[in-house]
Write an enzyme that holds these catalytic residues in place. Sequence first.
Site, short mmCIF file in Angstrom:
data_model
loop_
_atom_site.label_atom_id
_atom_site.label_comp_id
_atom_site.label_asym_id
_atom_site.label_seq_id
_atom_site.Cartn_x
_atom_site.Cartn_y
_atom_site.Cartn_z
CG ASP A 364 44.55 12.54 -8.24
OD1 ASP A 364 44.14 12.44 -7.06
OD2 ASP A 364 45.68 12.95 -8.52
CE1 TYR A 452 52.20 17.67 -6.62
CE2 TYR A 452 51.41 16.43 -4.72
CZ TYR A 452 52.46 16.93 -5.50
OH TYR A 452 53.75 16.67 -5.12
#
Length: 708
Positions: A364, A452
Amino acid sequence: MWLLRLAWALVMLGIVAGSGPTVPPPDTASVFADLSPAELRAVRTFLMSRPELGLSPNRGGPLAKNTLFLVELLPPKKRVALRYLDRGGPRPERQARAVIFFGGQAEPNVTEFVVGPLPHPSSYQPLRFKGGRTVPFAARPMTQLEYELLHRKLAEAMEPLYRLLRDTTGFWYHNCSQRCLTFSDIAPRGLASGERRSWLVLQRFVEGFFLHPVGLEVLVDHRDPDPQHWTVQQLWYNGQYFSSPQELAERYERGTLAVAHLDEPPSRQLFSSYEPRGHFTTGTPTEVHGAKVCEPQGRRYWLRGNYLEYGGWSLAFRLRSSAGLQLFDLRFNGERLAYEVSVQEAVAFYGGNTPAAMQTKYMDAGWGMGSVTYELARGIDCPDVATYLDAYHLYDADGPVRFSHAICIFELPTGVPLRRHFDSDFHGGFNFYAGLEGHALVLRTTSTVYNYDYIWDFLLYPNGVMEAKVHATGFIHATFYTPQGRRYGSRVHSHLLGNLHTHLVHYKVDLDIAGTSNSFETMDVRFENISNPWSPGAPTASSTAPTPAGCCHMAGRRRRASPGAEPDPAPVPHRYHLAVTRHHENEPSSSSIYTQNDPWDPLVSFEGFLRDNETIKDQDLVAWVTVGFLHVPHAEDIPNTATPGNAVGFFLRPFNFFDEDPSVASRSPVIVRPLDPPTFSQLEIQRWTSASPGPCIASGPFTYNGTY
């Protein structure tokens, strides 16, 4: 010594106050403060004015151009900062890290620059990576412009599939204004270094579209800077592969295609929405507000700019656009415990039967993990009484962008006493009761990386314990259900597979225990049989003794802290639960924003940190901590994964560092002693705070009985 304990679940800017006047930070903390909006603008203006760089605005125009992608603080080198903090040396110059995409030249590349001095930059020079590595253009993060061009390419490619998509989903992609399809993209983008081929998962564009795949996945090669040369290489539909949209369309027209028809989504109470539905059988009220955090006598922490104080704790913090929260100069009662504690990377490795699912290995930091720090909702994401701070990011933008209420700080009642004891007299009464209510100061931000949401916390406890914790929530990364997919997850809705995946989060912990000269050691406990010394001839007694291994410590002079690592079947840096290396200025982080799109030949190789084979005795050491959990999705992850059971982290704990529990300095304990045992009709209640904290709790002073 400081004990570094790994806690695993069972089953990471310019900072200004969100409201009210700001207080400038002390000079020592401000060297770590993120760039202000004025500094971000100054760096961009300076670089845009340099004709040799040939920079163009980020928005609009072709992809084959030179653009300024990222500007953030470049922290001072540790040795320079410590010379200033500890020995009265010169104040470090403020500098910026600038990332430029050189896409408008014959051989495109990415180059990072050091820009300074701030606030009035006048020079720039290339930022050197370890080993003299350069950044391939294909390794760059995605930009909004590239997504817009991907959308156009996909709309063009989906034209032959209009009838198939309309008939089976009620939505379509080509020439759409309502009832549209959208897409989520997968990474890594290819199978080898230098590739840029992305699988795109088509979804119905409704609330919570991540949970609405339609069974079509498309592989697009978008490596060339000219979108005219982009191509659709493969498609996957409902369990079958096709070489082109035309082939798939022809199969549908001939009636030889196994088709998946999706039900019309309801206009209200969609399963992917937060709208209430159903009822609790007890009938207890949920339409009234629940318990809240309050500060009946004001805040017990001080915040000055990016400098935070609470009890014995003091620290400086920043919010990096690249990777998130970063703490500097972490001290307790004025003594430094860590130079830096920071989030480095968050990864999620998936399994699946569809090409997108089997390809998904999210890293990420490559998606701007520190820049997607959207507004925290007062009273939900943080208590109403929290202090809220804004953040400014210059990430894929033509100037600094303000993210309102991106950080919050609050004191949290833990709901469990920090310590307590009831001293019974074993005759229905007691000798004394003493307790200290539990509190912690929380520094929080979130990262919403597409589906997310990560909630990042650092917690400071009054007994000298620090906790780093991350909660995972948001929408699961889900793919279209086929019977073959059941091996890789759970069927969580009619056409939806929740794909099994592992979350791993990496932290940097640069401990300085009683200085920078530290050593690493491990300790375990074993049983041993000894002769009974007070009863000769009796059976042997069992005792325990410390041995190497197991628990771990980092020690400096008479004090310590720890890391121990076991191999894990995951790519580095997440292969190790904990690794310890020497501090090097050219090893500031364990990952980079380029790892996601080139994991095969990463610019930052954490394994290289370990291969140095250097001594770690009496050296400046860094602990690299990995925490994580396996997530097997289930129906209860609809609409979102819940935070209980999905949090991991670690503790820094003092171990023979203090002479006693340092929380004895707190004036919050309560001691109750009977004055007339055994009748217990009169009690001495000793406390160092007011009798009642105030109106936010039940009125009346503290009372206690103690008899039984």
